[in-house]
Design a protein around this motif. Sequence first.
Motif, PDB file in Angstrom:
ATOM      1  N   GLU A   6      30.228  25.428  24.976  1.00 36.05           N
ATOM      2  CA  GLU A   6      31.045  25.847  26.109  1.00 36.05           C
ATOM      3  C   GLU A   6      30.859  27.340  26.389  1.00 36.05           C
ATOM      4  O   GLU A   6      30.552  28.121  25.487  1.00 36.05           O
ATOM      5  CB  GLU A   6      32.534  25.602  25.835  1.00 36.05           C
ATOM      6  CG  GLU A   6      32.915  24.178  25.512  1.00 36.05           C
ATOM      7  CD  GLU A   6      32.991  23.914  24.025  1.00 36.05           C
ATOM      8  OE1 GLU A   6      33.727  22.991  23.615  1.00 36.05           O
ATOM      9  OE2 GLU A   6      32.318  24.647  23.249  1.00 36.05           O
ATOM     10  N   SER A   7      31.093  27.701  27.636  1.00 38.78           N
ATOM     11  CA  SER A   7      31.079  29.110  28.030  1.00 38.78           C
ATOM     12  C   SER A   7      31.961  29.276  29.262  1.00 38.78           C
ATOM     13  O   SER A   7      32.358  28.285  29.896  1.00 38.78           O
ATOM     14  CB  SER A   7      29.657  29.582  28.326  1.00 38.78           C
ATOM     15  OG  SER A   7      29.098  28.843  29.387  1.00 38.78           O
ATOM     16  N   GLY A   8      32.259  30.539  29.584  1.00 38.82           N
ATOM     17  CA  GLY A   8      33.000  30.824  30.807  1.00 38.82           C
ATOM     18  C   GLY A   8      34.458  31.163  30.629  1.00 38.82           C
ATOM     19  O   GLY A   8      35.144  31.488  31.598  1.00 38.82           O
ATOM     20  N   GLY A   9      34.951  31.101  29.397  1.00 32.97           N
ATOM     21  CA  GLY A   9      36.341  31.456  29.177  1.00 32.97           C
ATOM     22  C   GLY A   9      36.557  32.955  29.316  1.00 32.97           C
ATOM     23  O   GLY A   9      35.611  33.734  29.449  1.00 32.97           O
ATOM     24  N   GLY A  10      37.827  33.351  29.318  1.00 30.83           N
ATOM     25  CA  GLY A  10      38.139  34.769  29.425  1.00 30.83           C
ATOM     26  C   GLY A  10      39.599  34.992  29.752  1.00 30.83           C
ATOM     27  O   GLY A  10      40.423  34.075  29.677  1.00 30.83           O
ATOM     28  N   LEU A  11      39.891  36.236  30.119  1.00 33.41           N
ATOM     29  CA  LEU A  11      41.252  36.645  30.482  1.00 33.41           C
ATOM     30  C   LEU A  11      41.349  36.742  31.998  1.00 33.41           C
ATOM     31  O   LEU A  11      40.504  37.383  32.644  1.00 33.41           O
ATOM     32  CB  LEU A  11      41.565  37.998  29.847  1.00 33.41           C
ATOM     33  CG  LEU A  11      42.894  38.655  30.229  1.00 33.41           C
ATOM     34  CD1 LEU A  11      44.064  37.803  29.765  1.00 33.41           C
ATOM     35  CD2 LEU A  11      42.964  40.060  29.631  1.00 33.41           C
ATOM     36  N   VAL A  12      42.367  36.123  32.562  1.00 33.48           N
ATOM     37  CA  VAL A  12      42.542  36.125  34.014  1.00 33.48           C
ATOM     38  C   VAL A  12      44.037  36.211  34.319  1.00 33.48           C
ATOM     39  O   VAL A  12      44.872  35.757  33.521  1.00 33.48           O
ATOM     40  CB  VAL A  12      41.916  34.861  34.634  1.00 33.48           C
ATOM     41  CG1 VAL A  12      42.613  33.602  34.146  1.00 33.48           C
ATOM     42  CG2 VAL A  12      41.899  34.920  36.149  1.00 33.48           C
ATOM     43  N   GLN A  13      44.357  36.791  35.447  1.00 32.67           N
ATOM     44  CA  GLN A  13      45.759  36.869  35.865  1.00 32.67           C
ATOM     45  C   GLN A  13      46.204  35.534  36.459  1.00 32.67           C
ATOM     46  O   GLN A  13      45.396  34.757  36.975  1.00 32.67           O
ATOM     47  CB  GLN A  13      45.938  37.980  36.890  1.00 32.67           C
ATOM     48  CG  GLN A  13      45.834  39.374  36.321  1.00 32.67           C
ATOM     49  CD  GLN A  13      46.233  40.441  37.324  1.00 32.67           C
ATOM     50  OE1 GLN A  13      46.038  40.271  38.520  1.00 32.67           O
ATOM     51  NE2 GLN A  13      46.782  41.546  36.833  1.00 32.67           N
ATOM     52  N   ALA A  14      47.495  35.313  36.390  1.00 31.00           N
ATOM     53  CA  ALA A  14      48.064  34.107  36.990  1.00 31.00           C
ATOM     54  C   ALA A  14      47.674  34.030  38.468  1.00 31.00           C
ATOM     55  O   ALA A  14      47.700  35.045  39.176  1.00 31.00           O
ATOM     56  CB  ALA A  14      49.580  34.111  36.841  1.00 31.00           C
ATOM     57  N   GLY A  15      47.299  32.830  38.888  1.00 32.65           N
ATOM     58  CA  GLY A  15      46.835  32.633  40.252  1.00 32.65           C
ATOM     59  C   GLY A  15      45.338  32.758  40.409  1.00 32.65           C
ATOM     60  O   GLY A  15      44.794  32.420  41.465  1.00 32.65           O
ATOM     61  N   GLY A  16      44.671  33.240  39.383  1.00 33.70           N
ATOM     62  CA  GLY A  16      43.236  33.428  39.424  1.00 33.70           C
ATOM     63  C   GLY A  16      42.462  32.157  39.109  1.00 33.70           C
ATOM     64  O   GLY A  16      43.042  31.069  38.950  1.00 33.70           O
TER      65      GLY A  16
END
Length: 125
Positions: A6-16
Amino acid sequence: QVQLVESGGGLVQAGGSLRLSCAASGGTFSRYAMGWFRQAPGKEREFVAAINWSGGGRTYYADSVKGRFTISRDNAKSTVYLEMNSLKPEDTAAYFCAATSRDVGLGSRIVYAYWGQGTQVTVSS
């Protein structure tokens, strides 16, 4: 033996939005149904979405993600994707892809024989 990465995870703000990918090797990808599951700390691993290999790639979703997440597959690239929109803090979890030669019961963990190592998704409020 099928290997999944798997790849593509990360930190994102709500609504993103985020797009997860899962690359498969070692098997005939087009003959495997693929699923995405997630696991938050202290919780059971739960079903998110699945796509079968017969019947034109029929898709299935957990109620909690329906209308926000989209699963798709590219058999030529041996890759399954999870497009995640309108993310919420409660979507925070490690996300795992899985493969099975079965084509029914795709919402259950027990039908999947192969699992990736997971990718972390964190949604901040």
